[in-house]
Design a protein around this motif. Structure first.
Motif, PDB file in Angstrom:
ATOM      1  N   LEU A 128       0.882  -1.192   0.055  1.00  0.00           N
ATOM      2  CA  LEU A 128      -0.028   0.050  -0.001  1.00  0.00           C
ATOM      3  C   LEU A 128       0.859   1.139  -0.120  1.00  0.00           C
ATOM      4  O   LEU A 128       0.733   2.247  -0.983  1.00  0.00           O
ATOM      5  N   THR A 129       1.927   1.371   0.763  1.00  0.00           N
ATOM      6  CA  THR A 129       2.602   2.303   0.626  1.00  0.00           C
ATOM      7  C   THR A 129       3.614   2.550  -0.235  1.00  0.00           C
ATOM      8  O   THR A 129       4.003   3.709  -0.721  1.00  0.00           O
ATOM      9  N   GLU A 130       3.871   1.544  -1.162  1.00  0.00           N
ATOM     10  CA  GLU A 130       4.328   1.619  -2.506  1.00  0.00           C
ATOM     11  C   GLU A 130       3.494   2.481  -3.510  1.00  0.00           C
ATOM     12  O   GLU A 130       4.192   3.123  -4.029  1.00  0.00           O
ATOM     13  N   LYS A 131       2.205   2.090  -3.287  1.00  0.00           N
ATOM     14  CA  LYS A 131       1.243   2.825  -4.076  1.00  0.00           C
ATOM     15  C   LYS A 131       1.238   4.154  -3.864  1.00  0.00           C
ATOM     16  O   LYS A 131       1.019   4.853  -4.703  1.00  0.00           O
ATOM     17  N   MET A 132       1.293   4.522  -2.418  1.00  0.00           N
ATOM     18  CA  MET A 132       0.894   5.826  -2.088  1.00  0.00           C
ATOM     19  C   MET A 132       2.112   6.441  -1.406  1.00  0.00           C
ATOM     20  O   MET A 132       1.875   7.219  -0.324  1.00  0.00           O
ATOM     21  N   GLN A 133       3.278   6.345  -2.099  1.00  0.00           N
ATOM     22  CA  GLN A 133       4.433   6.715  -1.239  1.00  0.00           C
ATOM     23  C   GLN A 133       4.589   8.207  -1.028  1.00  0.00           C
ATOM     24  O   GLN A 133       4.813   8.721   0.296  1.00  0.00           O
ATOM     25  N   PRO A 134       4.357   9.050  -1.903  1.00  0.00           N
ATOM     26  CA  PRO A 134       4.327  10.583  -1.623  1.00  0.00           C
ATOM     27  C   PRO A 134       3.249  10.931  -0.391  1.00  0.00           C
ATOM     28  O   PRO A 134       3.621  11.721   0.401  1.00  0.00           O
ATOM     29  N   TRP A 135       2.133  10.275  -0.322  1.00  0.00           N
ATOM     30  CA  TRP A 135       1.225  10.302   0.673  1.00  0.00           C
ATOM     31  C   TRP A 135       1.631  10.020   2.089  1.00  0.00           C
ATOM     32  O   TRP A 135       1.769  10.956   3.245  1.00  0.00           O
ATOM     33  N   PHE A 136       2.533   8.830   2.187  1.00  0.00           N
ATOM     34  CA  PHE A 136       2.871   8.329   3.426  1.00  0.00           C
ATOM     35  C   PHE A 136       4.180   9.121   3.974  1.00  0.00           C
ATOM     36  O   PHE A 136       4.598   9.233   5.070  1.00  0.00           O
ATOM     37  N   VAL A 137       5.194   9.345   3.032  1.00  0.00           N
ATOM     38  CA  VAL A 137       6.087  10.096   3.164  1.00  0.00           C
ATOM     39  C   VAL A 137       5.815  11.329   4.019  1.00  0.00           C
ATOM     40  O   VAL A 137       6.248  12.005   4.792  1.00  0.00           O
ATOM     41  N   PHE A 138       5.107  12.067   3.449  1.00  0.00           N
ATOM     42  CA  PHE A 138       4.471  13.385   3.820  1.00  0.00           C
ATOM     43  C   PHE A 138       4.070  13.345   5.343  1.00  0.00           C
ATOM     44  O   PHE A 138       4.450  14.096   6.056  1.00  0.00           O
ATOM     45  N   ALA A 139       3.146  12.209   5.279  1.00  0.00           N
ATOM     46  CA  ALA A 139       2.393  12.202   6.661  1.00  0.00           C
ATOM     47  C   ALA A 139       3.738  11.751   7.797  1.00  0.00           C
ATOM     48  O   ALA A 139       3.546  12.322   8.992  1.00  0.00           O
ATOM     49  N   TYR A 140       4.563  11.034   7.522  1.00  0.00           N
ATOM     50  CA  TYR A 140       5.470  10.479   8.456  1.00  0.00           C
ATOM     51  C   TYR A 140       6.618  11.777   8.575  1.00  0.00           C
ATOM     52  O   TYR A 140       6.866  12.229   9.878  1.00  0.00           O
ATOM     53  N   MET A 141       7.080  12.170   7.489  1.00  0.00           N
ATOM     54  CA  MET A 141       8.352  13.318   7.649  1.00  0.00           C
ATOM     55  C   MET A 141       7.938  14.440   8.176  1.00  0.00           C
ATOM     56  O   MET A 141       8.670  15.339   9.123  1.00  0.00           O
ATOM     57  N   GLU A 142       6.479  15.168   7.947  1.00  0.00           N
ATOM     58  CA  GLU A 142       6.276  16.327   8.224  1.00  0.00           C
ATOM     59  C   GLU A 142       5.395  16.335   9.339  1.00  0.00           C
ATOM     60  O   GLU A 142       4.852  17.602   9.725  1.00  0.00           O
ATOM     61  N   ALA A 143       5.081  15.317  10.138  1.00  0.00           N
ATOM     62  CA  ALA A 143       4.259  15.002  11.203  1.00  0.00           C
ATOM     63  C   ALA A 143       4.529  16.305  12.486  1.00  0.00           C
ATOM     64  O   ALA A 143       3.709  16.971  12.844  1.00  0.00           O
ATOM     65  N   LYS A 144       5.701  16.558  12.612  1.00  0.00           N
ATOM     66  CA  LYS A 144       6.189  17.120  13.721  1.00  0.00           C
ATOM     67  C   LYS A 144       6.051  18.731  13.417  1.00  0.00           C
ATOM     68  O   LYS A 144       5.765  19.514  14.397  1.00  0.00           O
ATOM     69  N   SER A 145       5.770  18.855  12.346  1.00  0.00           N
ATOM     70  CA  SER A 145       5.469  20.637  11.929  1.00  0.00           C
ATOM     71  C   SER A 145       4.191  20.803  11.838  1.00  0.00           C
ATOM     72  O   SER A 145       3.870  22.083  11.626  1.00  0.00           O
ATOM     73  N   PHE A 146       3.197  19.694  11.845  1.00  0.00           N
ATOM     74  CA  PHE A 146       1.796  20.047  11.822  1.00  0.00           C
ATOM     75  C   PHE A 146       0.978  20.853  12.788  1.00  0.00           C
ATOM     76  O   PHE A 146       1.600  20.648  14.095  1.00  0.00           O
ATOM     77  N   PRO A 147       0.040  21.645  12.510  1.00  0.00           N
ATOM     78  CA  PRO A 147      -0.737  21.993  13.724  1.00  0.00           C
ATOM     79  C   PRO A 147      -1.174  20.887  14.439  1.00  0.00           C
ATOM     80  O   PRO A 147      -1.495  19.766  14.099  1.00  0.00           O
ATOM     81  N   LYS A 148      -1.694  21.102  15.892  1.00  0.00           N
ATOM     82  CA  LYS A 148      -2.095  20.252  16.877  1.00  0.00           C
ATOM     83  C   LYS A 148      -3.034  19.107  16.372  1.00  0.00           C
ATOM     84  O   LYS A 148      -2.887  17.721  16.479  1.00  0.00           O
ATOM     85  N   SER A 149      -4.131  19.578  15.751  1.00  0.00           N
ATOM     86  CA  SER A 149      -5.134  18.732  15.183  1.00  0.00           C
ATOM     87  C   SER A 149      -4.484  17.716  14.214  1.00  0.00           C
ATOM     88  O   SER A 149      -5.016  16.485  14.216  1.00  0.00           O
ATOM     89  N   ALA A 150      -3.746  18.243  13.301  1.00  0.00           N
ATOM     90  CA  ALA A 150      -3.442  17.357  12.212  1.00  0.00           C
ATOM     91  C   ALA A 150      -2.247  16.446  12.818  1.00  0.00           C
ATOM     92  O   ALA A 150      -1.996  15.329  12.307  1.00  0.00           O
ATOM     93  N   ARG A 151      -1.169  17.001  13.674  1.00  0.00           N
ATOM     94  CA  ARG A 151      -0.408  16.127  14.411  1.00  0.00           C
ATOM     95  C   ARG A 151      -1.094  15.000  15.065  1.00  0.00           C
ATOM     96  O   ARG A 151      -0.542  13.829  14.869  1.00  0.00           O
ATOM     97  N   ASN A 152      -2.168  15.219  15.578  1.00  0.00           N
ATOM     98  CA  ASN A 152      -2.769  14.286  16.374  1.00  0.00           C
ATOM     99  C   ASN A 152      -3.348  13.335  15.483  1.00  0.00           C
ATOM    100  O   ASN A 152      -3.350  11.830  15.400  1.00  0.00           O
ATOM    101  N   ALA A 153      -3.837  13.700  14.243  1.00  0.00           N
ATOM    102  CA  ALA A 153      -4.432  12.673  13.250  1.00  0.00           C
ATOM    103  C   ALA A 153      -3.330  11.674  12.519  1.00  0.00           C
ATOM    104  O   ALA A 153      -3.522  10.792  12.304  1.00  0.00           O
TER     105      ALA A 153
END
Length: 229
Positions: A128-153
Motif C-alpha cells: 500500500l505504501t508503495e502505491k501511495m509513497q508520496p502520501w505516506f512520506v509526507f504524513a511521516y516526515m512532516e508530522a512534527k511540523s503540523f498544527p496540533k489537530s493534524a499532528r494528532n491525526a
C-alpha cells in the motif's frame, strides 16, 4: 458515488482515485459541482501539494506556490478548501481512512490464522505504501511540523497499524502460534520495518532491493522473532 479501494487492485491507489474519494467525502465544502472537473483539479492540487511539501516542507509551502505548481488560480484553490490546514487534514484523512480500510480487509480464511494474518498485514502495508509513497512520506516526515489537530491525526494513523499488529500477536499468543512477551512493544518495533521501505526508498533502490525481496525478508525476521518454538 463513493469509490472504495479494493486491496490488491492497483488502479484503486492512483492519485485520481484517491482524490475522487476526497471529493466524495468533502462534497459539502468543495464548490465545484461537476465531479469529473472537481476530481481532475483536486488531483492537480494534491499532487502539487505533496511534491512541494516533500521537497521544501509543509510550513515553507505557500498557497501562491501551490497555485503556480498546480496551474490553478488562487480562487481555484479556494473552491476546494479555505486554508492550507484544511487541505492538510483532507490529505491526512485519506491516508488514515485508506490504511484502515485496507488493513481491516483481510480475507476470513487469513484473519482466522494469526501467522497468516501477520504475514498478510506486513505484505499489504508495504505494498500500500508503495502505491501511495508520496502520501505516506509526507504524513511521516512532516508530522512534527503540523498544527496540533493534524499532528494528532498523523499519530492516530501511525498507531492504527501498531494496534492491528498487536491484536494479531495477542491472538497468536492465545492460540499458541506466537510466543511474544510484550505484544504492544513488539508491534511498535515491527512498524519501523514497514515504514523504512517508503521513508528510505533511495537506499533500497541503490542496493537493488525489490519490494518482493524486502517483504520476504521482513516477514522472515518477524516470523522468527514471534513464532512459538
Amino acid at each position: 458515488m463513493s469509490q472504495h479501494i479494493r486491496p490488491g487492485a492497483t488502479d484503486g491507489y492512483t492519485m485520481e482515485a484517491l482524490c475522487a474519494r476526497i471529493v466524495d467525502r468533502h462534497g459539502e465544502r468543495i464548490r465545484v459541482r461537476k465531479q469529473p472537473l472537481a476530481v481532475a483539479n483536486l488531483t492537480r492540487i494534491v499532487g502539487a501539494f505533496l511534491r512541494l511539501s516533500n521537497r521544501k516542507g509543509f510550513h515553507a509551502t505557500s498557497l501562491r506556490e501551490l497555485a503556480s505548481e498546480s496551474g490553478l488560480s488562487m480562487g481555484g484553490l479556494y473552491s476546494y478548501f479555505d486554508s492550507k490546514e484544511t487541505l492538510l487534514l483532507m490529505v491526512l484523512g485519506e491516508v488514515s481512512d485508506t490504511l484502515k480500510e485496507v488493513l481491516y480487509a483481510a480475507p476470513d480464511d487469513i484473519s482466522r490464522d494469526p501467522l497468516a494474518h501477520l504475514k498478510w498485514v506486513i505484505s499489504t502495508h508495504i505494498h500500500l505504501t508503495e502505491k501511495m509513497q508520496p502520501w505516506f512520506v509526507f504524513a511521516y516526515m512532516e508530522a512534527k511540523s503540523f498544527p496540533k489537530s493534524a499532528r494528532n491525526a498523523a499519530v492516530d494513523s501511525e498507531l492504527l497499524a501498531e494496534n492491528v499488529l498487536a491484536d494479531i500477536l495477542n491472538r497468536g499468543n492465545t492460540s499458541g502460534a506466537f510466543s511474544v512477551s510484550d505484544p504492544a512493544l513488539t508491534a511498535a518495533l515491527i512498524k519501523p520495518l514497514l515504514q523504512d521501505w517508503y521513508v528510505k526508498r533511495a537506499k533500497y533502490r541503490k542496493r537493488g532491493t525489490s519490494i518482493d525481496h524486502y517483504v520476504e525478508t521482513v516477514t522472515r525476521m518477524v516470523e522468527l522473532a514471534t513464532r512459538a518454538t
